[in-house]
Design a protein around this motif. Structure first.
Motif, PDB file in Angstrom:
ATOM      1  N   PHE A 103       0.795  -1.306   0.068  1.00  0.00           N
ATOM      2  CA  PHE A 103       0.134   0.154  -0.070  1.00  0.00           C
ATOM      3  C   PHE A 103       0.842   1.196   0.072  1.00  0.00           C
ATOM      4  CE2 PHE A 103      -2.314   3.385   2.275  1.00  0.00           C
ATOM      5  CZ  PHE A 103      -3.186   3.716   1.644  1.00  0.00           C
ATOM      6  N   PHE A 104       1.770   1.239   0.939  1.00  0.00           N
ATOM      7  CA  PHE A 104       2.569   2.571   1.102  1.00  0.00           C
ATOM      8  C   PHE A 104       3.482   2.789  -0.139  1.00  0.00           C
ATOM      9  CE2 PHE A 104       1.008   2.693   5.223  1.00  0.00           C
ATOM     10  CZ  PHE A 104       0.450   4.004   5.456  1.00  0.00           C
ATOM     11  N   PHE A 105       4.011   1.655  -0.892  1.00  0.00           N
ATOM     12  CA  PHE A 105       4.905   1.735  -2.182  1.00  0.00           C
ATOM     13  C   PHE A 105       3.932   2.267  -3.179  1.00  0.00           C
ATOM     14  CE2 PHE A 105       6.508   0.393  -5.951  1.00  0.00           C
ATOM     15  CZ  PHE A 105       7.781   0.293  -5.886  1.00  0.00           C
ATOM     16  N   LEU A 106       2.783   2.099  -3.240  1.00  0.00           N
ATOM     17  CA  LEU A 106       1.804   2.575  -4.319  1.00  0.00           C
ATOM     18  C   LEU A 106       1.731   4.069  -4.018  1.00  0.00           C
ATOM     19  CD1 LEU A 106      -0.592  -0.333  -4.978  1.00  0.00           C
ATOM     20  CD2 LEU A 106       1.233   0.509  -6.393  1.00  0.00           C
ATOM     21  N   VAL A 107       1.476   4.286  -2.626  1.00  0.00           N
ATOM     22  CA  VAL A 107       1.255   5.783  -2.148  1.00  0.00           C
ATOM     23  C   VAL A 107       2.527   6.694  -2.323  1.00  0.00           C
ATOM     24  CG1 VAL A 107       0.941   7.199  -0.319  1.00  0.00           C
ATOM     25  CG2 VAL A 107      -0.553   5.274  -0.316  1.00  0.00           C
ATOM     26  N   ILE A 108       3.529   6.180  -2.053  1.00  0.00           N
ATOM     27  CA  ILE A 108       4.882   6.891  -2.347  1.00  0.00           C
ATOM     28  C   ILE A 108       4.984   7.165  -3.873  1.00  0.00           C
ATOM     29  CG2 ILE A 108       7.373   6.829  -2.106  1.00  0.00           C
ATOM     30  CD1 ILE A 108       6.924   5.437   0.401  1.00  0.00           C
ATOM     31  N   LEU A 109       4.635   5.916  -4.485  1.00  0.00           N
ATOM     32  CA  LEU A 109       4.985   6.247  -6.022  1.00  0.00           C
ATOM     33  C   LEU A 109       3.980   7.282  -6.714  1.00  0.00           C
ATOM     34  CD1 LEU A 109       6.360   4.763  -8.499  1.00  0.00           C
ATOM     35  CD2 LEU A 109       4.569   3.163  -8.791  1.00  0.00           C
ATOM     36  N   ALA A 110       2.681   7.444  -6.183  1.00  0.00           N
ATOM     37  CA  ALA A 110       1.808   8.231  -6.647  1.00  0.00           C
ATOM     38  C   ALA A 110       2.050   9.612  -6.556  1.00  0.00           C
ATOM     39  CB  ALA A 110       0.439   7.755  -6.188  1.00  0.00           C
ATOM     40  N   GLU A 111       2.613   9.904  -5.107  1.00  0.00           N
ATOM     41  CA  GLU A 111       3.067  11.087  -4.729  1.00  0.00           C
ATOM     42  C   GLU A 111       4.280  11.507  -5.514  1.00  0.00           C
ATOM     43  OE1 GLU A 111       3.320  10.867  -0.675  1.00  0.00           O
ATOM     44  OE2 GLU A 111       1.351  11.116  -0.262  1.00  0.00           O
ATOM     45  N   GLY A 112       5.036  10.449  -5.782  1.00  0.00           N
ATOM     46  CA  GLY A 112       6.464  11.083  -6.455  1.00  0.00           C
ATOM     47  C   GLY A 112       6.081  11.362  -8.015  1.00  0.00           C
ATOM     48  N   MET A 113       5.090  10.614  -8.380  1.00  0.00           N
ATOM     49  CA  MET A 113       4.771  10.895 -10.068  1.00  0.00           C
ATOM     50  C   MET A 113       4.254  12.430 -10.142  1.00  0.00           C
ATOM     51  SD  MET A 113       5.615   8.181 -11.544  1.00  0.00           S
ATOM     52  CE  MET A 113       5.125   8.694 -13.315  1.00  0.00           C
ATOM     53  N   ALA A 114       3.611  13.115  -9.075  1.00  0.00           N
ATOM     54  CA  ALA A 114       3.213  14.315  -9.047  1.00  0.00           C
ATOM     55  C   ALA A 114       4.399  15.167  -9.338  1.00  0.00           C
ATOM     56  CB  ALA A 114       2.342  14.659  -7.785  1.00  0.00           C
ATOM     57  N   ASN A 115       5.507  14.990  -8.894  1.00  0.00           N
ATOM     58  CA  ASN A 115       6.669  15.725  -9.005  1.00  0.00           C
ATOM     59  C   ASN A 115       7.361  15.706 -10.436  1.00  0.00           C
ATOM     60  OD1 ASN A 115       6.856  16.652  -6.390  1.00  0.00           O
ATOM     61  ND2 ASN A 115       8.146  15.018  -5.453  1.00  0.00           N
ATOM     62  N   VAL A 116       6.765  14.417 -11.073  1.00  0.00           N
ATOM     63  CA  VAL A 116       7.294  14.290 -12.612  1.00  0.00           C
ATOM     64  C   VAL A 116       6.380  15.249 -13.440  1.00  0.00           C
ATOM     65  CG1 VAL A 116       7.377  12.923 -14.163  1.00  0.00           C
ATOM     66  CG2 VAL A 116       8.217  12.142 -12.159  1.00  0.00           C
ATOM     67  N   PHE A 117       5.076  15.153 -13.156  1.00  0.00           N
ATOM     68  CA  PHE A 117       4.255  15.797 -14.052  1.00  0.00           C
ATOM     69  C   PHE A 117       3.742  17.323 -13.585  1.00  0.00           C
ATOM     70  CE2 PHE A 117       3.089  11.266 -14.675  1.00  0.00           C
ATOM     71  CZ  PHE A 117       3.329  11.344 -16.033  1.00  0.00           C
ATOM     72  N   VAL A 118       3.892  17.685 -12.389  1.00  0.00           N
ATOM     73  CA  VAL A 118       3.678  19.115 -12.005  1.00  0.00           C
ATOM     74  C   VAL A 118       5.046  19.527 -11.303  1.00  0.00           C
ATOM     75  CG1 VAL A 118       2.339  20.523 -10.370  1.00  0.00           C
ATOM     76  CG2 VAL A 118       1.191  18.443 -11.413  1.00  0.00           C
ATOM     77  N   ASP A 119       5.339  20.825 -11.833  1.00  0.00           N
ATOM     78  CA  ASP A 119       6.584  21.479 -11.446  1.00  0.00           C
ATOM     79  C   ASP A 119       6.235  21.733  -9.909  1.00  0.00           C
ATOM     80  OD1 ASP A 119       9.008  22.687 -10.967  1.00  0.00           O
ATOM     81  OD2 ASP A 119       8.330  24.636 -11.993  1.00  0.00           O
ATOM     82  N   PRO A 120       7.336  21.202  -8.907  1.00  0.00           N
ATOM     83  CA  PRO A 120       7.090  21.433  -7.410  1.00  0.00           C
ATOM     84  C   PRO A 120       7.549  22.771  -7.175  1.00  0.00           C
ATOM     85  CG  PRO A 120       9.106  20.086  -7.968  1.00  0.00           C
ATOM     86  CD  PRO A 120       8.257  20.245  -9.324  1.00  0.00           C
ATOM     87  N   CYS A 121       8.104  23.508  -8.029  1.00  0.00           N
ATOM     88  CA  CYS A 121       8.547  25.059  -7.747  1.00  0.00           C
ATOM     89  C   CYS A 121       7.296  25.915  -8.488  1.00  0.00           C
ATOM     90  CB  CYS A 121       9.848  25.206  -8.474  1.00  0.00           C
ATOM     91  SG  CYS A 121      11.045  24.348  -7.625  1.00  0.00           S
ATOM     92  N   LEU A 122       6.339  25.720  -8.696  1.00  0.00           N
ATOM     93  CA  LEU A 122       5.390  26.517  -9.217  1.00  0.00           C
ATOM     94  C   LEU A 122       4.641  27.085  -8.474  1.00  0.00           C
ATOM     95  CD1 LEU A 122       3.589  27.011 -11.914  1.00  0.00           C
ATOM     96  CD2 LEU A 122       2.078  25.348 -11.457  1.00  0.00           C
ATOM     97  N   LYS A 123       4.728  28.520  -8.371  1.00  0.00           N
ATOM     98  CA  LYS A 123       4.173  29.139  -7.433  1.00  0.00           C
ATOM     99  C   LYS A 123       2.538  29.348  -7.563  1.00  0.00           C
ATOM    100  CE  LYS A 123       7.919  31.157  -5.770  1.00  0.00           C
ATOM    101  NZ  LYS A 123       8.590  30.463  -4.774  1.00  0.00           N
ATOM    102  N   ALA A 124       1.716  29.443  -6.666  1.00  0.00           N
ATOM    103  CA  ALA A 124       0.328  29.608  -6.768  1.00  0.00           C
ATOM    104  C   ALA A 124      -0.180  30.853  -7.325  1.00  0.00           C
ATOM    105  CB  ALA A 124      -0.266  29.391  -5.185  1.00  0.00           C
ATOM    106  N   GLY A 125      -1.080  30.540  -8.208  1.00  0.00           N
ATOM    107  CA  GLY A 125      -1.521  31.957  -8.961  1.00  0.00           C
ATOM    108  C   GLY A 125      -0.744  32.402  -9.966  1.00  0.00           C
TER     109      GLY A 125
END
Length: 129
Positions: A103-125
């Motif tokens: 379960f936590f392997f899948l959770v960590i993988l899903a959260e890590g994929m967000a860093n691939v598709f969405v820029d973590p340095c993107l500012k709100a707005g």
């Protein structure tokens, strides 16, 4: 009457508990490290470091899964129906450890994929377009 506990059974008990509680702890540490590191990572431009944190967490959860798998094999992988006892408890804890790790392997993988598709340095707005 004093009951003696051999070191092998206490060692196995520790790995059983790590198989169950290790993956959520690893996930929590990964989240905390990622949140703390994002400002420094964005300032330096080394976004790949977040991927390294995710890969390290996935490797640690895989290690916990291996321990749970090994413990399950040590007590027997059979599906015998028992009314209780030490082996039944260890078998249950080993299976629960495998479930927790998966379960936590899948959770960590899903959260890590967000860093691939969405820029973590993107500012709100701020528009990306």
């Amino acid at each position: 009457m004093v009951r003696r506990v051999n070191s092998r059974s206490t060692e196995r008990a520790g790995t059983l508990w790590f198989g169950i509680l290790g993956p959520p702890l690893i996930w929590a540490v990964r989240i905390a490290v990622s949140y703390v590191a994002v400002p420094q990572i964005c300032a330096s431009g080394a976004v790949g470091a977040l991927h390294l944190v995710t890969l390290s967490a996935l490797a640690a959860v895989s290690g916990a899964a291996y321990l749970a798998w090994r413990n399950w094999g040590a007590v027997g992988r059979g599906a015998e129906v028992e009314t209780g006892g030490v082996d039944a408890r260890r078998r249950f804890m080993a299976r629960l450890g495998l479930l927790s790790a998966a379960f936590f392997f899948l959770v960590i993988l899903a959260e890590g994929m967000a860093n691939v598709f969405v820029d973590p340095c993107l500012k709100a707005g701020v528009s990306v377009v």
